[in-house]
Design an enzyme around this catalytic site. Structure first.
Site, PDB file in Angstrom:
ATOM      1  N   CYS A   1       2.324  -2.710  -6.885  1.00 38.16           N
ATOM      2  CA  CYS A   1       3.251  -3.567  -6.161  1.00 38.16           C
ATOM      3  C   CYS A   1       2.511  -4.589  -5.316  1.00 38.16           C
ATOM      4  O   CYS A   1       1.564  -4.271  -4.627  1.00 38.16           O
ATOM      5  CB  CYS A   1       4.138  -2.719  -5.255  1.00 38.16           C
TER       6      CYS A   1
ATOM      7  N   CYS B   1       6.308  -5.861  -2.461  1.00 30.24           N
ATOM      8  CA  CYS B   1       7.293  -4.879  -2.046  1.00 30.24           C
ATOM      9  C   CYS B   1       7.572  -4.998  -0.552  1.00 30.24           C
ATOM     10  O   CYS B   1       6.661  -5.082   0.262  1.00 30.24           O
ATOM     11  CB  CYS B   1       6.787  -3.457  -2.324  1.00 30.24           C
TER      12      CYS B   1
END
Length: 289
Positions: free
Chosen positions: A124, A127
């Site tokens: 990620c 995020c």
């Protein structure tokens, strides 16, 4: 003020885990079963703490964490320059590792205004961003750069594998390398996460005598938007990826005047940015296997 790095104090109960660990496995191959040892990559929760306030938790490899902290702070815009980071202390506990940083009062005040507190998984990059404006930041165009030659790209690609010891041991780590104009790999960092490996590299580059406008970064992954954003944010002129770019990554690269090369494999690669003057009709699409 120079940044001071503090490791865990000797004699404490907890220490930093090794980035790779040995484990017993049962291996099946060609119809036969063997009981043997395997090397696996460590994955730990790392909390980045600024002036006593926890800002983000990332799942990372537990190596080169000072480089990671500095690189993340720069590419995320928390710091404007390395000298605004005054000290770094690594504090392991039962749940993971805290990277406790002291930064300038001005940058800390700006950080508190962002009200950003996120948990990032291995793959990620954005995020937990609170707003589109926070996630899709404006990048200043790169004004000084030299064209990376095809020969240099191919030379770096051929060297990448031998510069990734953690990947060779575990098969689970990404690499991000700084290459000079000739394609020689001058510096490389590894991590289970591609964003983390790039942040570690960017942190490690600070204070080194490399001209960031005259070399390029080579990554062992795709060129997603946040990878392009991190490279462009600190003025690096070129990014080479072994896999594809995304459409948003390409858009940002062209806006930022960043050289973007994808599918960099032995004997082939594709130039995506700057935009070609004209397309050549009749050519088939690249083999993307």
């Amino acid at each position: 003020m120079a940044c001071e790095m503090t490791q865990p104090k000797p004699g404490t109960d907890l220490s930093l885990p090794k980035p790779t660990q040995e484990t017993s496995v049962q291996r099946w191959q060609h119809g036969e079963i063997r009981h043997t040892q395997d090397t696996i990559a460590e994955e730990v929760a790392v909390a980045l703490v600024y002036n006593g306030i926890s800002h983000v938790v990332m799942m990372t490899s537990p190596n080169d964490l000072a480089d990671f902290a500095l690189g993340f702070s720069l590419t995320e815009g928390i710091l404007k320059k390395p000298s605004e980071l005054y000290s770094v202390e690594l504090v392991p506990n039962e749940l993971g590792i805290e990277v406790q940083m002291t930064i300038s009062a001005q940058r800390f005040a700006e950080l508190k205004l962002q009200r950003r507190n996120l948990t990032g998984r291995t793959g990620c990059g954005l995020c937990g961003a609170e707003s589109l404006q926070q996630a899709i930041r404006t990048i200043e165009p790169i004004t000084i750069q030299r064209t990376i030659t095809d020969t240099a790209v191919q030379h770096a690609v051929r060297l990448l594998e031998q510069h990734q010891p953690m990947q060779a041991e575990t098969g689970a780590c990404h690499g991000a390398a700084w290459c000079n104009d000739a394609g020689e790999i001058m510096l490389l960092r590894e991590d289970i996460g591609r964003h983390n490996a790039l942040d570690k590299l960017i942190g490690a580059l600070q204070g080194k005598e490399y001209d960031l406008s005259q070399g390029f970064v080579l990554i062992s992954s795709r060129a997603s938007y946040e990878m392009v954003q991190k490279v462009a944010a600190i003025g690096i002129g070129a990014l080479v990826a072994v896999s594809a770019p995304t459409r948003l990554a390409l858009k940002l690269a062209r806006q930022a005047n960043l050289q973007l090369i994808g599918f960099a494999r032995p004997q082939r690669h594709v130039r995506y940015s700057p935009e070609p003057i004209s397309d050549q009709p009749g050519h088939s699409k690249e083999d993307r296997s």
